[in-house]
Write an enzyme that holds these catalytic residues in place. Structure first.
Site, PDB file in Angstrom:
ATOM      1  N   ALA A  70      35.829  33.273  36.710  1.00  0.00           N
ATOM      2  CA  ALA A  70      35.334  33.922  37.675  1.00  0.00           C
ATOM      3  C   ALA A  70      36.036  35.239  38.238  1.00  0.00           C
ATOM      4  CB  ALA A  70      35.045  32.821  38.812  1.00  0.00           C
ATOM      5  N   CYS A  71      36.280  35.211  39.525  1.00  0.00           N
ATOM      6  CA  CYS A  71      36.716  36.599  40.185  1.00  0.00           C
ATOM      7  C   CYS A  71      38.317  36.699  40.067  1.00  0.00           C
ATOM      8  CB  CYS A  71      36.450  36.300  41.638  1.00  0.00           C
ATOM      9  SG  CYS A  71      35.033  36.417  42.361  1.00  0.00           S
ATOM     10  N   SER A  72      38.863  35.747  39.257  1.00  0.00           N
ATOM     11  CA  SER A  72      40.211  35.786  38.785  1.00  0.00           C
ATOM     12  C   SER A  72      40.226  36.181  37.355  1.00  0.00           C
ATOM     13  CB  SER A  72      41.096  34.624  39.101  1.00  0.00           C
ATOM     14  OG  SER A  72      41.263  34.265  40.395  1.00  0.00           O
ATOM     15  N   SER A 104      35.760  39.797  39.223  1.00  0.00           N
ATOM     16  CA  SER A 104      37.134  40.207  38.762  1.00  0.00           C
ATOM     17  C   SER A 104      37.533  41.599  38.862  1.00  0.00           C
ATOM     18  CB  SER A 104      37.129  39.679  37.235  1.00  0.00           C
ATOM     19  OG  SER A 104      36.204  40.538  36.358  1.00  0.00           O
TER      20      SER A 104
END
Length: 381
Positions: A164-166, A342
């Site tokens: 996901a965002c990481s 990300s």
């Protein structure tokens, strides 16, 4: 002795270049709100009897002021503007392509990748690996990374990864580990994010959150020719399972027809819970990482934080530094780009690193669904 093998612990790793692809279409809060409010009026008119009977609640209008206060976002870039703003559609229109044509994600990645390679002074043939790290892949297989690798003309291996965002910081650690182990010398990480594809533009609490973009990073075992090389001093990853940010879309959905089209097949979150749980976890991770490296918060010139919500970044920076951070210490790009999953922290780094002097340090950090947290300590060299 000359010719002695270099141990993994002594191998240095460098972030030598970044690249950025920004879609040509921008949507302001005012444009987005106008479209959303038209949808609300249409919905309430269509379901007027049910609303009066108390069977369903009436939907409420949104406002540009509400969006900016809640998030710090003022606009976002998108791959398709007309489809998003059409109150009868409210999703981007992205046409199918033949298998012989480059995919949309590949097309975006190539622009950012070539920019980064040019800055790094590398030919694509010198890459040993390509990592496509993003929140949502356009297809299940073949891997997006392998298509990008082929289109670039690079060798070695390629794979997709999703945290996901990481995803970008997790990808950076995979690249660092590959170089330190000796299995690669040059690794390209690309983060093509078409976030508008999984955003529910009919949800007042989240319709404004995301934008589209692609970033790229080149990680190498030696500095490149640019004047802005950064040594990767340390990287730290952490995951904790949570349902507070979730998207249930997947290939198994067709096995349960009753769930097709439900709102959980798009982005959903419990925003207040996320804020309460993620902010202290991120600040603690960065603080513990610095302590383990015998660094003080005062040793940092900058925090390149994930760009999801301005209030989150303000709180995290304050907890790490022990005081309010200046805009120079924790730069913001989400006002223009919105949350790009990300890619957000990488955009912040891409735009705000040229002023570093040799030896100055900063932390590149991302956090998101999972929960997932990745933090990387960088030093200008």
């Amino acid at each position: 002795m000359p010719g002695s093998p270099v141990s993994a612990d002594s191998r240095e790793v460098f972030l030598t270049a970044t690249g950025l692809y920004t879609p040509p279409n921008s949507i302001s809060n005012e444009e987005l709100v106008e479209s959303y409010n038209q949808y609300v009026d249409l919905h309430n008119a269509e379901h007027a009897d049910a609303i009066v009977a108390g069977e369903i609640p009436a939907l409420s209008h949104s406002s540009a002021e509400f969006i900016e206060k809640a998030s710090g976002i003022r606009s976002r870039y998108v791959v398709d503007k007309d489809g998003v703003l059409d109150p009868h559609r409210m999703t981007p229109h992205i046409s199918e392509r033949s298998n012989e044509e480059p995919s949309v994600m590949c097309e975006m990645a190539l622009v950012a990748a070539r920019q980064a390679l040019d800055t790094a002074g590398l030919e694509a043939s010198e890459l040993d690996a390509v990592i496509c790290a993003a929140s949502n892949m356009q297809r299940a297989y073949p891997a997006m990374a392998v298509e990008i690798q082929s289109a670039l003309g690079s060798g070695g291996y390629a794979f997709d990864m999703n945290v996901a965002c990481s995803s970008a910081t997790f990808g950076l650690q995979q690249a660092r580990d590959a170089i330190r182990s000796g299995s690669a010398k040059n690794v390209l990480i690309v983060n093509p994010e078409i976030c508008t594809g999984h955003l529910n533009f009919r949800d007042r609490d989240s319709h404004f959150i995301f934008g589209d973009v692609c970033t790229a990073m080149v990680i190498s075992d030696r500095p490149g020719p640019s004047q802005s090389n950064f040594k990767v001093l340390d990287s730290r990853l952490q995951t904790m399972f949570s349902n507070n940010i979730r998207n249930n879309f997947g290939f198994l959905n067709r096995g349960a027809e009753e769930g097709i089209g439900d709102v959980d097949k798009l982005f959903v979150q419990e925003g207040r819970k996320v804020f309460k749980e993620v902010c202290p976890a991120v600040a603690t991770q960065i603080s513990e990482q610095l302590a383990a490296m015998d660094m003080l918060p005062a040793d940092l010139k900058r925090l390149w934080l994930h760009q999801a919500n301005l209030n989150m970044n303000v709180l995290i920076a304050k907890r790490v530094l022990g005081r309010d951070a200046s805009i120079d210490e924790a730069p913001v790009i989400l006002d223009e780009y919105a949350n790009t999953s990300s890619a957000g922290s990488v955009i912040a780094f891409h735009k705000y690193h040229d002023d570093f002097a040799v030896g100055e340090r900063g932390v590149l950090c991302s956090f998101g669904a999972g929960y997932s947290i990745g933090s990387v300590v960088l030093e200008r060299c």
